[in-house]
Write an enzyme that holds these catalytic residues in place. Structure first.
Site, mmCIF file in Angstrom:
data_model
loop_
_atom_site.group_PDB
_atom_site.id
_atom_site.type_symbol
_atom_site.label_atom_id
_atom_site.label_comp_id
_atom_site.label_asym_id
_atom_site.label_seq_id
_atom_site.Cartn_x
_atom_site.Cartn_y
_atom_site.Cartn_z
ATOM 1 N N LYS A 79 0.834 -1.197 0.000
ATOM 2 C CA LYS A 79 0.000 0.000 0.000
ATOM 3 C C LYS A 79 0.872 1.252 0.000
ATOM 4 O O LYS A 79 2.021 1.198 0.434
ATOM 5 C CB LYS A 79 -0.848 0.024 1.281
ATOM 6 C CG LYS A 79 -1.988 -0.968 1.326
ATOM 7 C CD LYS A 79 -2.747 -0.840 2.642
ATOM 8 C CE LYS A 79 -3.859 -1.867 2.752
ATOM 9 N NZ LYS A 79 -4.943 -1.695 1.785
ATOM 10 N N ASP A 107 -7.493 -3.349 10.702
ATOM 11 C CA ASP A 107 -7.979 -4.374 9.780
ATOM 12 C C ASP A 107 -8.426 -5.658 10.499
ATOM 13 O O ASP A 107 -8.752 -6.646 9.853
ATOM 14 C CB ASP A 107 -6.901 -4.681 8.734
ATOM 15 C CG ASP A 107 -7.493 -4.994 7.364
ATOM 16 O OD1 ASP A 107 -8.679 -4.683 7.147
ATOM 17 O OD2 ASP A 107 -6.762 -5.546 6.530
ATOM 18 N N GLU A 120 -6.191 -9.571 0.757
ATOM 19 C CA GLU A 120 -5.877 -10.696 1.637
ATOM 20 C C GLU A 120 -7.048 -11.102 2.521
ATOM 21 O O GLU A 120 -7.140 -12.250 2.945
ATOM 22 C CB GLU A 120 -4.666 -10.333 2.517
ATOM 23 C CG GLU A 120 -4.960 -9.534 3.789
ATOM 24 C CD GLU A 120 -5.580 -8.163 3.534
ATOM 25 O OE1 GLU A 120 -5.404 -7.625 2.417
ATOM 26 O OE2 GLU A 120 -6.254 -7.642 4.438
ATOM 27 N N ARG A 148 -10.200 -11.526 1.920
ATOM 28 C CA ARG A 148 -11.076 -12.556 1.362
ATOM 29 C C ARG A 148 -10.387 -13.909 1.323
ATOM 30 O O ARG A 148 -11.050 -14.941 1.357
ATOM 31 C CB ARG A 148 -11.582 -12.124 -0.025
ATOM 32 C CG ARG A 148 -10.520 -12.029 -1.071
ATOM 33 C CD ARG A 148 -10.962 -11.170 -2.251
ATOM 34 N NE ARG A 148 -10.917 -9.750 -1.932
ATOM 35 C CZ ARG A 148 -11.260 -8.788 -2.787
ATOM 36 N NH1 ARG A 148 -11.675 -9.089 -4.009
ATOM 37 N NH2 ARG A 148 -11.186 -7.521 -2.423
HETATM 38 N N1 BES Z 1 -8.091 -3.869 4.497
HETATM 39 C C1 BES Z 1 -8.242 -3.433 3.171
HETATM 40 C C2 BES Z 1 -9.512 -2.640 2.944
HETATM 41 C C3 BES Z 1 -9.572 -1.319 3.644
HETATM 42 C C4 BES Z 1 -9.139 -0.192 2.998
HETATM 43 C C5 BES Z 1 -10.095 -1.210 4.905
HETATM 44 C C6 BES Z 1 -9.197 1.032 3.630
HETATM 45 C C7 BES Z 1 -10.155 -0.002 5.538
HETATM 46 C C8 BES Z 1 -9.709 1.130 4.889
HETATM 47 C C9 BES Z 1 -8.263 -4.625 2.215
HETATM 48 O O1 BES Z 1 -7.470 -5.691 2.590
HETATM 49 C C10 BES Z 1 -7.741 -4.146 0.910
HETATM 50 O O2 BES Z 1 -6.609 -3.792 0.843
HETATM 51 N N2 BES Z 1 -8.594 -4.153 -0.116
HETATM 52 C C11 BES Z 1 -8.220 -3.731 -1.404
HETATM 53 C C12 BES Z 1 -8.616 -4.798 -2.385
HETATM 54 C C13 BES Z 1 -8.103 -4.557 -3.762
HETATM 55 C C14 BES Z 1 -6.619 -4.814 -3.807
HETATM 56 C C15 BES Z 1 -8.827 -5.480 -4.695
HETATM 57 C C16 BES Z 1 -8.959 -2.432 -1.709
HETATM 58 O O3 BES Z 1 -10.136 -2.340 -1.380
HETATM 59 O O4 BES Z 1 -8.330 -1.508 -2.204
HETATM 60 ZN ZN ZN Z 2 -7.131 -5.836 4.590
HETATM 61 MN MN MN Z 3 -5.470 -5.441 1.959
#
Ligand code: BES
Ligand code: ZN
Ligand code: MN
Length: 488
Positions: A268, A279, A340, A342
């Protein structure tokens, strides 16, 4: 804070401050005696428009010995016809945090002279209790004062209500504390310890070796880049009484429990990454709800599952393109190691579904797209069973932990089809809130299942009426209401 109930008159109860809830269109009618004894100062101040009783508005007056309470705090409830539990919760939250921040107020009281049937008094108290939370564990000096006691002035029997409120508060506090704790301390092992410390709940921690034997390849792939060992935490609570005996299979609550999500190899951006300690808010909500449910001796059988892991980009981390096998036998191509949640949930849902539970509810900070769709005002809900969705919706209305349903059209299947494996873990930007849900659905089989995405509601960047900045503890009250309403 201690809660007590006393059958005493508003004007005659000694305390540092007495809270007087006021409807905008009714004014001080219920408080005639206090108004008189304060030389009608309260009604003058209302006539001048200094305080109008607007939702969550507060106004403080000193009483200089004219009545027993040293101060009175008027708290606005808005118009009587528009009253709601949520308005009461917010007004209660504003009133309690206002008094907490004041010097000289330790023991406070609440007048119930002004509550109608349409406005549950316990919602006001719930708002008070939830608003007083502070996370001070890492400050050298915790110089913020608290409140010592709250006395509800009522002739009614509050025993059961107080028990409920105290358990809700304690469950929410546990969830908030776990989420606010940084990831260097709140590791998967620490989360397992927190589960083990719950009373009346059996806990089994499935270690990496056993998870390998069970075939949880997707879940385990998430933990590979971290030195912190994964902990697949399973809690069981057996309900008390006849109703629980008639319940054929437990309800399973699954909480996403990534103790830190760096994104892994698909790392990220640095900005805001510190927030990814939250998370595991889904897992925290499940623990909080189970703590309260067991504390209340609820007559329901509940299983909690927290597939805990840390997502870091270490030397043995999973890579994009890797293919992993889940407990169901389905294989998944990892397109993005940042999807991750899912992966961990697929094995948790697959594991739960094997024992034919009554229902599976998963709670997860799953997608950034959740906040794009709904902002911070609701969690996204998806599921495969109308009755279960109805029950969650009802619990949502009781608690104002809002849910908004999203579709799981069959066409979304295509989005997550992989050339090399049975599924891939991302479906691209378009529809990424619902394709994440669709991915999970593939592991629930025929079990009634609901997914709640709490990514945009588990954390608040600003103080709200009864949600202090930081972890909100969302999900605890929703799950608890759901369990309370459950029929065998
Ligand atoms: N934990 C994150 C989702 C998240 C983002 C929660 C911001 C709280 C605040 C999750 O694991 C994630 O990174 N999701 C990605 C998925 C993508 C790579 C398909 C997302 O939503 O950007
Ligand atoms: Zn996550
Ligand atoms: Mn993630």
């Amino acid at each position: 804070m201690k809660i007590a109930v006393r059958d005493a008159k508003d004007a005659d109860f000694s305390c540092d401050a007495l809270v007087l809830p006021v409807f905008e269109d009714e004014g001080l009618a219920p408080y005639g005696e206090i108004d008189r004894r304060l030389d009608n100062l309260p009604s003058k101040m209302m006539a001048d428009g200094e305080f109008r009783g607007r939702p969550a508005e507060v106004f403080l007056l000193h009483t200089y010995g004219k009545v027993k309470p040293s101060r009175v705090l008027f708290a606005g409830l808005g118009k009587k016809g528009e009253a709601s539990g949520e308005k009461a919760r917010r007004a209660g939250g504003k009133a309690a945090s206002y008094l907490r921040d004041l010097r000289g107020t330790n023991d406070i009281a609440l007048s119930t002279s002004n509550f109608s049937r349409t406005l549950p008094q316990e919602d006001f108290v719930e708002g008070m209790l939830l608003s007083l939370y502070r996370f001070g564990a890492y400050k050298k000096e915790e110089n913020e004062k608290g409140l010592r006691s709250l006395t509800v002035l009522s002739a009614q029997d509050w025993k059961e209500r107080i028990r409920w409120l105290e358990e809700v508060e304690a469950g929410t506090r546990l969830a908030r504390d776990l989420v606010n704790t940084p990831a260097n301390d709140l590791t998967p092992s620490a989360l397992a310890e927190a589960a083990l410390s719950l009373k009346k709940v059996k806990v089994k921690v499935i270690e990496k070796k056993e998870a390998e034997k069970l075939g949880m390849g997707a879940y385990l792939s998430v933990a590979r880049g971290s030195h912190e060992p994964p902990k697949f935490i399973v809690l069981t609570y057996e309900g008390q009484g006849e109703k629980a005996k008639n319940q054929k299979a437990p309800v399973v609550l699954i909480g996403k429990s990534i103790t830190f999500d760096s994104g892994g190899i698909s790392i990220k951006p640095g900005e805001g990454m510190e927030k990814m300690k939250y998370d595991m808010a889904g897992g925290a909500a499940v623990l909080g709800a189970m703590k309260a449910a067991s504390g209340l001796d609820m007559p329901v059988d509940v299983t909690g599952i927290l597939p805990a892991a840390e997502n870091l980009p270490g030397g043995s981390a999973s890579r994009p393109g890797d293919i992993v096998k889940t407990i169901t036998g389905k294989t998944v191509e990892i397109i993005n190691t940042d999807a991750e949640g899912r992966l961990a949930l697929a094995d948790a849902i697959g594991y739960a579904a094997r024992s034919n539970p009554k229902a599976i509810i998963d709670v997860a900070t799953l997608t950034g797209a959740c906040s794009i769709a709904l902002g911070n005002e609701a969690m996204a809900m998806m599921g495969n069973d109308e009755e279960l969705i109805g029950a969650i919706t009802a619990a949502s209305e009781e608690t104002n932990e809002r849910v908004w349903r999203m579709p799981l059209y069959d066409e979304y299947k295509e989005y997550i089809e992989s050339d090399a494996a049975d599924l891939k873990n991302t479906g691209g930007r378009s529809g990424s809130l619902v394709t994440a849900g669709y991915f999970l659905k593939e592991f629930a089989g025929n079990t009634p299942w609901v997914h709640l995405d709490i990514a945009s509601t588990a954390w608040t960047d600003k103080d709200k009426a009864y949600l202090p900045k930081g972890a909100t503890g969302i999900g605890v009250r929703l799950l608890l209401s759901f369990l309370k309403n459950l029929r065998a």
